[in-house]
Design a protein around this motif. Structure first.
Motif, mmCIF file in Angstrom:
data_model
loop_
_atom_site.group_PDB
_atom_site.id
_atom_site.type_symbol
_atom_site.label_atom_id
_atom_site.label_comp_id
_atom_site.label_asym_id
_atom_site.label_seq_id
_atom_site.Cartn_x
_atom_site.Cartn_y
_atom_site.Cartn_z
ATOM 1 N N ASP A 156 30.702 37.465 44.617
ATOM 2 C CA ASP A 156 31.600 36.531 45.295
ATOM 3 C C ASP A 156 32.462 37.252 46.333
ATOM 4 O OD1 ASP A 156 30.550 34.569 43.726
ATOM 5 O OD2 ASP A 156 32.165 34.610 42.236
ATOM 6 N N ARG A 165 28.923 38.966 38.889
ATOM 7 C CA ARG A 165 29.177 37.713 39.585
ATOM 8 C C ARG A 165 30.422 37.811 40.468
ATOM 9 N NH1 ARG A 165 29.667 34.995 35.431
ATOM 10 N NH2 ARG A 165 27.446 34.751 35.040
ATOM 11 N N GLU A 166 31.459 38.453 39.960
ATOM 12 C CA GLU A 166 32.682 38.616 40.733
ATOM 13 C C GLU A 166 32.438 39.498 41.956
ATOM 14 O OE1 GLU A 166 37.292 40.187 40.082
ATOM 15 O OE2 GLU A 166 35.836 40.213 38.432
#
Length: 353
Positions: free
Chosen positions: A262, A258-259
Motif C-alpha cells: 500500500d 500488504r502494508e
C-alpha cells in the motif's frame, strides 16, 4: 579410567570373559552388561585390569533389581516385615504397600503391594502362601513438582510460583476453587492432577520405556519421540511468556507485506510499458460491414462525378467516341475493384489505415 585406552579396556575384559557390553556412564565409571550370572561372578573377582590398573567391580544398585506389584487383600492385616519374611524365597528384598486417600482425607490400604526383586526381570507369577498371584510390572508415576505442577523439576528446585491445581492460576487458599477447571500442562478442561491429561499419559509412557528396557531417562524420552511426536495442546495460557506476548502484538508477515504494497505500489516493468505503448498506438478498427458501405458510397459518388464531367458538345456522338467512353468506364471499374480488394485485405490484416 578416563585416561586408559578403550582398546586396552576392551582387550582386557575379553580376556576375562567375552561378549560383555561396555559403556561409560555420566560419573565417568564403566557399566558392564553380562549375559548371565557366571560372567558377573568372574568380573567381580578381578581387582586389576591388564595386570597393572587397579579396579573395583560391584553390582549396580538399581539395574540389577526390578519392581512389580501383586494384589492380595489377605495381606492387609500383616506388617511389612512379616510379608518380607514370607517372600524371601521368591527373591523379594523390599515390600511397600499402596494406599489411597478417601473422601474423609484418610489413608486406606488398597491390598496392592510393591515388591522389589533381586532379579533383573520380574517373575510372571509367585506363591504367596497358598495363593498364586500374578506379578505386574511396576511403573512409577512421572516426576512432578508440587509447587508449579509441571513435570520434571522438584519443589525445592522450582523457581516458579505456586499455582492452583483446579484453575491453573496463582494459588489461592480460600477454600474450594469455584473457577473453571484448567490443566496447567495441556490447558484442557480438567484438573491438573488428572491422569487423562495427554501430557501425563506421554510422560507415563516414557517412564514405562525407562523401566521395562532399563534405559536412562534421556534415552527413554528420545525413543518415545521417535515413536510418536510430542502431544499438541492449547497455547493460550494465562501465564504467557514475554516472547509469546510480543509475538502476538507484532503484525504477521502477510500484514507487513500488504502494508508495504500500500505504501510503495509496484512500478510497471519495461515489458509492461512496451505492451501498453503498442496498445496505445493501435487505432480502433471499424466493422467490416460499415467499411463496405462507405466504399460502395464512394464508388457511386465517383461514377456520378465522371458522368457529369463527360463532354456536352452536340457535335460529339456515340459513334465518334465509342472507344474512349468505354475505356474510361472500364478502367475506372477495374481501379475501383482493385482498391476494394486491397482495402478488404488490409481490413482482414487489421491494417486499415
Amino acid at each position: 579410567m578416563s585416561n586408559v585406552s578403550p582398546f586396552l579396556i576392551k582387550t582386557a575384559i575379553d580376556n576375562i570373559t567375552p561378549n560383555v557390553q561396555i559403556s561409560r556412564i555420566r560419573d565417568g565409571s564403566l557399566l558392564l552388561k553380562t549375559i548371565d550370572q557366571n560372567q558377573a561372578v568372574k568380573l567381580m573377582k578381578q581387582s586389576t585390569l591388564a595386570g597393572e590398573i587397579g579396579i573395583k567391580i560391584c553390582e549396580h544398585p538399581t539395574l540389577n533389581q526390578s519392581r512389580g506389584t501383586i494384589h492380595c487383600p489377605d495381606l492387609i492385616s500383616l506388617k511389612d516385615e512379616g510379608i518380607l519374611e514370607g517372600l524371601k524365597e521368591s527373591h523379594v528384598v523390599a515390600v511397600r504397600r499402596m494406599t489411597r486417600i478417601t473422601k474423609e482425607k484418610k489413608s486406606e490400604d488398597t491390598g496392592t503391594f510393591i515388591l522389589t526383586f533381586n532379579l533383573s526381570q520380574i517373575p510372571l507369577t509367585m506363591d504367596v502362601g497358598f495363593y498364586n498371584c500374578r506379578v505386574r510390572q511396576y511403573v512409577p508415576a512421572p516426576l512432578r513438582c508440587t509447587n508449579c505442577l509441571k513435570f520434571g523439576p522438584k519443589a525445592d528446585q522450582c523457581r516458579g510460583n505456586k499455582v492452583c491445581a483446579d484453575c491453573a492460576q496463582l494459588y489461592h487458599d480460600n477454600g474450594p476453587c469455584s473457577s473453571k477447571q484448567v490443566c496447567v500442562n495441556c490447558r484442557n478442561e480438567h484438573n491438573s492432577w488428572s491422569k487423562k491429561c495427554p501430557i501425563y499419559e506421554d510422560e507415563f509412557e516414557i517412564q514405562r520405556i525407562r523401566v521395562t528396557e532399563k534405559l536412562p531417562m534421556r534415552e527413554a524420552r528420545k525413543k518415545r519421540r521417535s515413536q510418536v511426536p510430542a502431544p499438541i495442546f492449547a497455547t493460550t495460557t494465562p501465564n504467557r511468556s514475554f516472547a509469546g506476548v510480543l509475538r502476538e502484538s507484532l503484525p504477521t508477515h502477510n500484514e507487513q507485506r500488504r502494508e508495504h504494497q500500500d505504501r510503495h505500489p509496484a512500478q510497471p516493468t519495461d515489458k509492461q510499458l512496451n505492451e501498453k505503448h503498442e496498445v496505445g498506438r493501435q487505432l480502433p478498427t471499424r466493422p467490416i460491414e460499415n467499411v463496405s458501405n462507405i466504399l460502395r458510397e464512394q464508388k457511386d459518388n465517383t461514377l456520378n462525378t465522371t458522368e457529369k464531367e463527360k463532354p456536352s458538345s452536340h457535335h460529339a456522338s456515340k459513334e465518334n467516341h465509342p472507344t474512349q467512353t468505354a475505356g474510361i468506364s472500364i478502367n475506372f471499374q477495374n481501379n475501383m475493384n482493385d482498391t476494394f480488394e486491397k482495402t478488404m485485405d488490409n481490413i482482414m490484416n487489421e491494417k486499415l489505415f
